[in-house]
Scaffold this motif. Sequence first.
Motif, short mmCIF file in Angstrom:
data_model
loop_
_atom_site.label_atom_id
_atom_site.label_comp_id
_atom_site.label_asym_id
_atom_site.label_seq_id
_atom_site.Cartn_x
_atom_site.Cartn_y
_atom_site.Cartn_z
N GLY A 52 0.73 -1.12 -0.09
CA GLY A 52 -0.26 0.03 0.30
C GLY A 52 0.77 1.26 -0.13
N LEU A 53 0.54 2.45 -0.35
CA LEU A 53 0.95 3.57 -0.63
C LEU A 53 0.86 4.58 0.50
CD1 LEU A 53 0.83 4.02 -4.38
CD2 LEU A 53 2.89 3.20 -3.00
N ALA A 54 0.39 4.18 1.69
CA ALA A 54 0.18 4.84 3.07
C ALA A 54 0.05 4.10 4.10
CB ALA A 54 -1.19 5.69 2.87
N VAL A 55 0.50 4.50 5.16
CA VAL A 55 0.24 3.69 6.51
C VAL A 55 -1.08 3.55 6.94
CG1 VAL A 55 0.74 3.71 8.97
CG2 VAL A 55 2.55 4.81 7.50
N TRP A 56 -1.44 2.21 6.98
CA TRP A 56 -2.80 1.94 7.10
C TRP A 56 -3.40 2.07 8.50
CZ3 TRP A 56 -5.25 -3.96 6.53
CH2 TRP A 56 -6.63 -3.45 6.11
N ASP A 57 -3.52 3.24 8.98
CA ASP A 57 -3.87 3.44 10.35
C ASP A 57 -5.46 3.63 10.59
OD1 ASP A 57 -4.66 5.78 8.99
OD2 ASP A 57 -3.42 7.15 10.32
N ARG A 58 -6.19 3.44 9.54
CA ARG A 58 -7.76 3.40 9.52
C ARG A 58 -8.34 4.44 10.23
NH1 ARG A 58 -5.68 -1.58 11.54
NH2 ARG A 58 -5.13 -3.07 9.79
N TYR B 132 -1.03 5.77 -8.72
CA TYR B 132 0.13 6.61 -8.42
C TYR B 132 1.38 6.02 -9.15
CZ TYR B 132 -3.75 8.33 -5.32
OH TYR B 132 -4.95 8.69 -4.84
N ASP B 133 1.55 5.21 -9.58
CA ASP B 133 3.04 4.79 -10.23
C ASP B 133 3.01 5.22 -11.64
OD1 ASP B 133 4.27 3.88 -8.00
OD2 ASP B 133 3.53 2.06 -8.49
N GLU B 134 3.85 5.92 -12.33
CA GLU B 134 4.00 5.84 -13.81
C GLU B 134 4.30 4.78 -14.35
OE1 GLU B 134 3.53 9.07 -15.69
OE2 GLU B 134 2.55 9.62 -13.92
N PRO B 135 3.76 4.51 -15.90
CA PRO B 135 4.11 3.16 -16.60
C PRO B 135 5.31 3.06 -16.84
CG PRO B 135 2.26 4.58 -17.58
CD PRO B 135 2.91 5.33 -16.33
N PHE B 136 6.21 4.17 -17.13
CA PHE B 136 7.68 3.79 -17.55
C PHE B 136 8.29 3.09 -16.30
CE2 PHE B 136 12.01 4.41 -18.25
CZ PHE B 136 12.14 4.35 -19.80
N HIS B 137 8.11 3.66 -15.02
CA HIS B 137 8.63 3.15 -13.82
C HIS B 137 8.21 1.79 -13.60
CE1 HIS B 137 9.02 7.59 -12.13
NE2 HIS B 137 10.04 7.16 -12.41
N LYS C 70 -2.82 11.78 -0.17
CA LYS C 70 -2.07 12.97 0.25
C LYS C 70 -0.62 12.57 0.43
CE LYS C 70 -6.18 14.47 3.22
NZ LYS C 70 -7.19 13.59 2.36
N ASN C 71 -0.18 11.41 0.07
CA ASN C 71 1.29 11.28 -0.19
C ASN C 71 1.72 11.34 -1.65
OD1 ASN C 71 1.40 10.36 2.60
ND2 ASN C 71 1.17 8.00 2.21
N PHE C 72 0.62 11.67 -2.48
CA PHE C 72 1.25 12.18 -3.91
C PHE C 72 0.47 13.39 -4.25
CE2 PHE C 72 1.74 7.42 -3.20
CZ PHE C 72 2.76 7.34 -3.86
N SER C 73 0.59 14.34 -3.56
CA SER C 73 0.16 15.85 -3.73
C SER C 73 -1.23 15.91 -4.16
CB SER C 73 1.10 16.22 -4.77
OG SER C 73 2.51 16.18 -4.42
N ARG C 74 -2.01 14.92 -3.89
CA ARG C 74 -3.55 15.28 -4.06
C ARG C 74 -4.19 15.32 -2.78
NH1 ARG C 74 -5.43 13.72 -9.07
NH2 ARG C 74 -7.18 13.19 -7.96
N GLU C 75 -5.49 15.97 -2.87
CA GLU C 75 -6.17 16.06 -1.50
C GLU C 75 -7.41 15.15 -1.70
OE1 GLU C 75 -6.18 17.82 1.25
OE2 GLU C 75 -4.23 18.36 0.79
#
Length: 459
Positions: free
Chosen positions: A60-66, A109-114, A144-149
């Motif tokens: 996951g791309l965030a700490v799962w604090d729920r 949140y990942d880019e295709p090239f990566h 919120k970890n990728f510059s989005r609200e």
Amino acid sequence: MSTKKKQLKLGAFLPDAGHHVAAWRHPQAQADGGLNFQHYKRLAQTAERAKFDMVFLADGLAVWDRGQGKEAFSRSGQFSVHFEPLTLLSALSVVTERIGLVATASTTYDEPFHLARKFASLDHLSGGRAGWNVVTSSAEAAAKNFSREDHLEHALRYERATEVLEVVTKLWDSWEDDAFIRDKESGVYFQPEKLHIPNHKGQHFSVRGPLNVARPIQGYPVIVQAGSSEAGQELAAQTAEVIFTAQQTLKEAQAFYSSVKNRLAKYGRSPEHLKIMPGVFPLIGKTEQEAKEKYEQLQDLIHPSVGLGLLSGLIGGHDLTKYPLDGPLPDLPDTNAGKSRLQLIKDLARRENLTIRQLYLWIAGARGHRTILGTPEQIADQLEDWFVNNGADGFNIMPPWLPGGLDEFVELVIPELRRRGLFRTEYEGQTLRENLDLPRPVNQFAANAAAPELVSTLT
């Protein structure tokens, strides 16, 4: 025509200290498993010794604090901190030889090239054993970890995922398999006619390419998906080769199996080229009573705040703290998070008439996947029933705690499956595709370039 008996496929789903929400508290669990390489090395080698098809790492791309607050979250040891899975699998590729290495990576949140570059690298490092669990991120906290609200809408996430897969496969096909001749005498490193520049321009991405990694050994790493919503099933039918899914009854499993397999024809695909592998959470004992006691031992370790937080996270972040623990699950609207798991839990609560407390206790181990208890023979009976009755092509095994839960399955259940002729005694091939009996994809650019010549020769 082959008379060989059909055999099931097995994945080892290996999180941290185990799948139960209180696994880290088990007396025999590796509490620091998420950041302990020797722990993962032991697990991967155990699974390979048993001839599992693959090890699987979620992410996951965030700490799962729920959203449960620091004090409550401080009691939860599951999925809080752990290795980035592709980095870990790259290390495990050096200490294993035949087992597949599958990791989750997000199309949201990942880019295709990566993505294309990392999984192509893992496929080369492992000698053709990489797999990609393609997911659309469901956690609102990831935004919120990728510059989005705000998190992308569910439909948009699947639309983006479809284009990500299109771009990634184009990048993997940048080079034909035999492009690199590295002829020292002539000075030719690669054959220029076997380089293809994707130059993709779509709704979400503009990617020129080519990829700066040679075509993966498997053509493409094996494509795995876990979505069970309508959009998820359609994407899987179009692109997936393995589906990790969650059902509770054989009837539900058969309905899902049929629904997905019946979609394949319109994409020109064979049902055999998609393996459906539900998750199962096994508690194994010398007797059925011993298995139940092992389960209760884990259940007794759950702190109420942890159980409630787990349930809230799985139903899309709905706050349940204002409802009585021993009352029913309230009517809940859809959210912008994962939809299929919310529906599964709502259905379970209604079908079994469970209170909120009973519900979080029920999902504490398998998180909506199927819990199976009993002797090795009883466990094998339950797996065989779904396998032979078109509910599954195999299973993703979810050990309750680690390493003991995996050890018990390997030592007690695998021999019983082999006795019944349901599981291999040796790997069939070198690559993950070969062991899963999946075809190797052709290079789309080379195939298109050859088409006019083929037509010419036929006329």
